[in-house]
Motif scaffolding. Sequence first.
Motif, PDB file in Angstrom:
ATOM      1  N   CYS A 280       0.821  -1.211   0.000  1.00 15.46           N
ATOM      2  CA  CYS A 280       0.000   0.000   0.000  1.00 15.46           C
ATOM      3  C   CYS A 280       0.855   1.260   0.000  1.00 15.46           C
ATOM      4  CB  CYS A 280      -0.948  -0.012   1.195  1.00 15.46           C
ATOM      5  SG  CYS A 280      -2.255  -1.262   1.066  1.00 15.46           S
ATOM      6  N   ALA A 281       1.941   1.246   0.768  1.00  9.41           N
ATOM      7  CA  ALA A 281       2.836   2.408   0.770  1.00  9.41           C
ATOM      8  C   ALA A 281       3.397   2.642  -0.626  1.00  9.41           C
ATOM      9  CB  ALA A 281       3.954   2.203   1.775  1.00  9.41           C
ATOM     10  N   GLN A 282       3.815   1.573  -1.286  1.00 10.19           N
ATOM     11  CA  GLN A 282       4.353   1.707  -2.640  1.00 10.19           C
ATOM     12  C   GLN A 282       3.275   2.190  -3.609  1.00 10.19           C
ATOM     13  OE1 GLN A 282       5.760  -1.969  -4.401  1.00 10.19           O
ATOM     14  NE2 GLN A 282       7.136  -0.895  -5.793  1.00 10.19           N
ATOM     15  N   GLN A 283       2.073   1.677  -3.458  1.00  9.03           N
ATOM     16  CA  GLN A 283       0.979   2.026  -4.360  1.00  9.03           C
ATOM     17  C   GLN A 283       0.640   3.511  -4.314  1.00  9.03           C
ATOM     18  OE1 GLN A 283      -2.514  -0.567  -4.290  1.00  9.03           O
ATOM     19  NE2 GLN A 283      -3.838   1.230  -4.369  1.00  9.03           N
ATOM     20  N   VAL A 284       0.702   4.121  -3.129  1.00  7.45           N
ATOM     21  CA  VAL A 284       0.289   5.524  -3.005  1.00  7.45           C
ATOM     22  C   VAL A 284       1.483   6.470  -2.896  1.00  7.45           C
ATOM     23  CG1 VAL A 284      -1.888   4.849  -1.944  1.00  7.45           C
ATOM     24  CG2 VAL A 284       0.052   5.425  -0.472  1.00  7.45           C
ATOM     25  N   GLY A 285       2.686   5.959  -3.068  1.00  2.23           N
ATOM     26  CA  GLY A 285       3.861   6.818  -3.095  1.00  2.23           C
ATOM     27  C   GLY A 285       4.368   7.257  -1.740  1.00  2.23           C
ATOM     28  N   MET A 286       4.258   6.382  -0.748  1.00  2.76           N
ATOM     29  CA  MET A 286       4.774   6.681   0.587  1.00  2.76           C
ATOM     30  C   MET A 286       6.041   5.877   0.851  1.00  2.76           C
ATOM     31  SD  MET A 286       1.457   6.851   3.083  1.00  2.76           S
ATOM     32  CE  MET A 286       0.228   8.141   2.985  1.00  2.76           C
ATOM     33  N   ASP A 287       6.886   6.400   1.711  1.00  2.00           N
ATOM     34  CA  ASP A 287       8.133   5.747   2.082  1.00  2.00           C
ATOM     35  C   ASP A 287       7.875   4.860   3.297  1.00  2.00           C
ATOM     36  OD1 ASP A 287      10.638   4.978   2.909  1.00  2.00           O
ATOM     37  OD2 ASP A 287      11.516   6.988   2.829  1.00  2.00           O
ATOM     38  N   LEU A 288       7.867   3.548   3.095  1.00  2.00           N
ATOM     39  CA  LEU A 288       7.573   2.627   4.190  1.00  2.00           C
ATOM     40  C   LEU A 288       8.600   2.738   5.308  1.00  2.00           C
ATOM     41  CD1 LEU A 288       5.772   0.320   5.276  1.00  2.00           C
ATOM     42  CD2 LEU A 288       7.351  -1.277   4.155  1.00  2.00           C
ATOM     43  N   SER A 289       9.861   2.979   4.970  1.00  2.00           N
ATOM     44  CA  SER A 289      10.888   3.085   6.016  1.00  2.00           C
ATOM     45  C   SER A 289      10.623   4.292   6.907  1.00  2.00           C
ATOM     46  CB  SER A 289      12.276   3.171   5.383  1.00  2.00           C
ATOM     47  OG  SER A 289      12.392   4.326   4.571  1.00  2.00           O
ATOM     48  N   LEU A 290      10.112   5.385   6.327  1.00  2.00           N
ATOM     49  CA  LEU A 290       9.765   6.559   7.123  1.00  2.00           C
ATOM     50  C   LEU A 290       8.592   6.247   8.049  1.00  2.00           C
ATOM     51  CD1 LEU A 290       9.926   9.570   7.841  1.00  2.00           C
ATOM     52  CD2 LEU A 290       8.468  10.026   5.847  1.00  2.00           C
ATOM     53  N   LEU A 291       7.574   5.571   7.528  1.00  2.00           N
ATOM     54  CA  LEU A 291       6.421   5.216   8.347  1.00  2.00           C
ATOM     55  C   LEU A 291       6.828   4.287   9.482  1.00  2.00           C
ATOM     56  CD1 LEU A 291       3.662   4.540   5.639  1.00  2.00           C
ATOM     57  CD2 LEU A 291       4.099   6.644   6.912  1.00  2.00           C
ATOM     58  N   THR A 292       7.680   3.306   9.178  1.00  2.08           N
ATOM     59  CA  THR A 292       8.104   2.344  10.197  1.00  2.08           C
ATOM     60  C   THR A 292       8.943   3.012  11.280  1.00  2.08           C
ATOM     61  OG1 THR A 292       8.106   0.596   8.521  1.00  2.08           O
ATOM     62  CG2 THR A 292       9.281   0.156  10.570  1.00  2.08           C
ATOM     63  N   ALA A 293       9.872   3.869  10.855  1.00  2.00           N
ATOM     64  CA  ALA A 293      10.708   4.577  11.836  1.00  2.00           C
ATOM     65  C   ALA A 293       9.852   5.455  12.738  1.00  2.00           C
ATOM     66  CB  ALA A 293      11.758   5.410  11.110  1.00  2.00           C
ATOM     67  N   CYS A 294       8.877   6.135  12.147  1.00  2.00           N
ATOM     68  CA  CYS A 294       7.966   6.980  12.929  1.00  2.00           C
ATOM     69  C   CYS A 294       7.155   6.133  13.896  1.00  2.00           C
ATOM     70  CB  CYS A 294       7.058   7.755  11.979  1.00  2.00           C
ATOM     71  SG  CYS A 294       5.653   8.570  12.788  1.00  2.00           S
ATOM     72  N   ALA A 295       6.648   4.998  13.413  1.00  2.00           N
ATOM     73  CA  ALA A 295       5.826   4.126  14.264  1.00  2.00           C
ATOM     74  C   ALA A 295       6.624   3.601  15.448  1.00  2.00           C
ATOM     75  CB  ALA A 295       5.263   2.973  13.437  1.00  2.00           C
ATOM     76  N   ASN A 296       7.879   3.237  15.211  1.00  2.00           N
ATOM     77  CA  ASN A 296       8.720   2.721  16.284  1.00  2.00           C
ATOM     78  C   ASN A 296       9.073   3.793  17.309  1.00  2.00           C
ATOM     79  OD1 ASN A 296       8.736   0.167  15.150  1.00  2.00           O
ATOM     80  ND2 ASN A 296      10.634   0.498  14.019  1.00  2.00           N
ATOM     81  N   ALA A 297       9.317   5.013  16.823  1.00  2.00           N
ATOM     82  CA  ALA A 297       9.776   6.080  17.715  1.00  2.00           C
ATOM     83  C   ALA A 297       8.623   6.835  18.375  1.00  2.00           C
ATOM     84  CB  ALA A 297      10.657   7.052  16.934  1.00  2.00           C
ATOM     85  N   HIS A 298       7.545   7.042  17.640  1.00  2.00           N
ATOM     86  CA  HIS A 298       6.483   7.927  18.120  1.00  2.00           C
ATOM     87  C   HIS A 298       5.099   7.291  18.115  1.00  2.00           C
ATOM     88  CE1 HIS A 298       9.546  11.016  17.737  1.00  2.00           C
ATOM     89  NE2 HIS A 298       9.661  10.753  16.453  1.00  2.00           N
TER      90      HIS A 298
END
Length: 352
Positions: A280-298
Amino acid sequence: SPAQLSALRGVFAAAAAAYPCAECRGRFQPIYHDPIVQGELLAMTTKHDAILAAWKVHNMVSAQRIASPPPAGELPGPKPRMFPPSMKVTSLGKFNATQFLAAGSGGEGEAGQLRLHDKCPGASTDTCLDGDDRYELLSDVQSRWEIEGGLDVPLEDDSPAATCPPPAPGQPTFRLDMYLMGKCPWCANAIEAIADLIKCDFVCDAGPAVRLDFQLHFVGLNNGTYERPSLTAIHGPSELVAERLELCGRKHYPTDYQYLKFMKCMDANVSTVPTMAPECAQQVGMDLSLLTACANAHGDRLVARTYAYASWMGIDTVPTFVLGRHKQILGLPKNFTQSVCDEISAQASAGL
């Protein structure tokens, strides 16, 4: 319980007697030994008494710093203010520092100090609160505490502003709030129905387009406490994983509400949430690594904050929509666009 109240008294006594920072300890001692404060600490018998006592001492520390600022660099930290900064007591306005000065602090001192156990027989005054204002204060302070365990946490869950072209001159703004859960099938149906309708401007058949202020919130079971293991989602740990990722999408991809497209993709089959996140991240042009890092930290903080806000707003059914801060709709309306347009028209006619 009596033991818990005694422990709270012990926390204040320890701060006055043994706080490591000598300067801080010296500044706190007059507050702790103030005869009114001592009387209120000894008179505590309920949880509400404890909340109000901690709130008052917090404001007395801030008031002392306002009345007698420390030398630069001696006590670093944010500019002191009375808490809650936005609450206005009927006929009095906002709380002010003179209501929280300890005896011998100058100014009104003891005579003008707000008393916790002197409930006003009539309207609130500078030194006592009536029943309504006391209840409102308790509700506000307790709910802010529930978010992240800190008095000064703002009670809000606003999404980052969608990056939109400047509104037309005089164009009205209409707020639309949606409350949901990360693996709720009815919520997934609602996201699928509205994701492509949520844009910078909402257009109705009658009247000019309004600038849309869309706000997305999640509903949980923890009433806002984020410390493990209290952060609990009704559909289990996988729902929490999804909500962390989706809130990080809200945080980092607000432009044109891009995160809703991510959520629509994730919700195509709620039984697989959140395993579709990479696709889904790839489909809509989002950076999965950014989402994952954010989820882990915040992620936990973001989830706790949105759960607390939903709890404070009294939302326990999903999906729920709140149109223009006034009209609440449970579930997805049969004609979503018409329902929103009708409320836009009604509020415009009412001058809201």
